[in-house]
Design an enzyme around this catalytic site. Structure first.
Site, mmCIF file in Angstrom:
data_model
loop_
_atom_site.group_PDB
_atom_site.id
_atom_site.type_symbol
_atom_site.label_atom_id
_atom_site.label_comp_id
_atom_site.label_asym_id
_atom_site.label_seq_id
_atom_site.Cartn_x
_atom_site.Cartn_y
_atom_site.Cartn_z
ATOM 1 C CB ALA A 135 58.486 112.305 68.748
ATOM 2 N N GLY A 181 66.296 108.834 73.371
ATOM 3 C CA GLY A 181 65.597 109.952 72.742
ATOM 4 C C GLY A 181 65.226 109.658 71.310
ATOM 5 C CG ASN A 182 62.041 111.283 69.571
ATOM 6 O OD1 ASN A 182 61.989 112.365 68.989
ATOM 7 N ND2 ASN A 182 61.379 111.043 70.699
ATOM 8 N NE ARG A 183 66.801 110.680 62.687
ATOM 9 C CZ ARG A 183 67.619 111.087 61.726
ATOM 10 N NH1 ARG A 183 68.888 111.232 61.974
ATOM 11 N NH2 ARG A 183 67.146 111.355 60.539
ATOM 12 C CB SER A 184 60.903 114.818 67.313
ATOM 13 O OG SER A 184 60.030 115.901 67.136
#
Ligand code: C5P
Length: 257
Positions: A102, A29-32
Site C-alpha cells: 500500500a 501511514g496506512n493500515r496495511s
C-alpha cells in the site's frame, strides 16, 4: 504444498505500507499489515521461486512466517521513494513482479527538521502541504522487460463498507450506473484501475474497517489484462496467495508459448 511450478522463477514482491515522514517522530501511514504480500512471498518460495520481498514497515511477527526460507530475501523500506528505488533496482532481475504494498499517494512537501511542537505556535493547528508520489507500478510497467508478468493490487472500499458512516443521502437517492451492487461496483473499479495501470493481472479486494488490511482472511478477485475474472479466491491469506500464483503461472506459460 511445494508443487515446484515456480522452480527457478525470480519473483519480486512488495508488501506492507509506506510511511511518509511529517517530522522526525511522525508520519502519514496506512493500515496495511503486509500479511497478504508475505503470504505470497512464502507461497512462491515454497513453489520453488527465488523471492525478493520489499517490506514496507512490516512487523517482525508478520515477517516471522518467512524464517527458515533462505530463498526469500527481505529488504526493508520505509517511504514510497525508498520503495520506488528498491523496486526499480530489483525489477530488472525478476520474471514476476507482485505489487502488494500500500503505497502512499501523497507525501509531505516539507518535512520538518525538528519535532513540530504545540508550544511553538499556541492555538494554531499546522497545515500540512502534500505532494503526489509517483505511481511506482505504472513506472515498472513502462520499463518492463519482455516476458515479465506484473501484478497490481487494488484495495477498494465499496457499498456499505465505505467509510464508517451510513451511505450519504445523495448516494442513496442517485445510485450511479452499476453502483447499486457492491460486487458489481468492485468489478467496475477494478477494470478502470486495470486500464490505468496496464498490468497483466489485478488482484482486487474489498477492504473496510473490519476486513482485508489487518485480518487473517481475505477475499480476492483477480482480473486479467482483458478485464475478465481470472479467478476468485476466499480464505486464509495463504490460500488466496496460492490461487493468485496459479493465475500468475498461467500468465507466465501463456507468454512463453
Ligand atoms: O491506485 P491505487 O493506489 O489503488 O493502486 C494500487 C496498486 O498500485 C498497488 O499495486 C500499489 O502497490 C500500486 N501503487 C504504486 N505506487 C503508488 C500507488 C499505488 O505502485 N504511488
Amino acid at each position: 504444498l511445494a508443487s515446484g511450478d515456480f522452480e527457478g522463477v525470480r519473483v519480486l514482491v512488495t508488501a506492507g505500507g509506506t510511511r511518509e515522514p511529517i517530522d522526525p517522530v511522525r508520519y502519514l501511514g496506512n493500515r496495511s499489515s503486509g500479511r497478504q504480500g508475505v503470504a505470497v512471498a512464502a507461497a512462491a518460495a515454497d513453489r520453488g521461486a527465488k523471492v525478493v520481498l520489499l517490506a514496507a514497515n512490516i512487523d517482525e511477527s508478520v515477517l516471522a512466517e518467512l524464517r527458515d526460507r533462505p530463498s526469500v530475501r527481505v529488504v526493508p523500506v520505509g517511504t514510497a521513494a525508498e520503495l520506488e528505488s528498491a523496486a526499480r533496482a530489483a525489477a530488472g532481475g525478476a520474471e514476476v513482479v507482485i505489487m502488494a504494498a500500500a503505497v502512499a499517494d501523497y507525501r509531505v512537501a516539507e518535512v520538518a527538521e525538528h519535532k513540530i511542537r504545540k508550544e511553538d505556535a499556541p492555538g494554531q493547528a499546522p497545515t500540512l502541504r502534500l505532494v503526489e508520489n509517483p505511481d511506482i507500478l505504472v513506472g515498472l510497467v513502462r520499463e518492463r522487460r519482455p516476458g515479465q508478468v506484473i501484478v497490481g493490487f487494488a484495495a477498494e472500499t465499496v457499498g456499505a463498507g465505505r467509510g464508517h458512516s451510513e451511505p450519504d443521502a445523495e448516494d442513496a437517492a442517485f445510485p450511479g450506473p452499476g453502483e447499486e451492487d457492491p460486487a458489481e461496483e468492485l468489478l467496475e473499479r477494478g477494470r478502470r484501475k486495470l486500464a490505468r495501470k496496464g498490468v497483466d493481472l489485478l488482484a482486487v479486494n474489498a477492504v473496510g474497517w473490519n476486513a482485508g488490511f489487518e485480518s487473517a482472511e481475505n477475499a480476492l478477485l483477480v482480473l486479467d489484462a482483458d478485464g475478465r475474472v481470472a479467478c476468485e479466491a476466499t480464505g486464509t491469506k495463504r490460500a488466496v496467495a496460492e490461487r493468485l500464483l496459479d493465475a500468475v503461472r498461467d500468465e507466465l506459460r501463456a507468454l512463453r508459448h
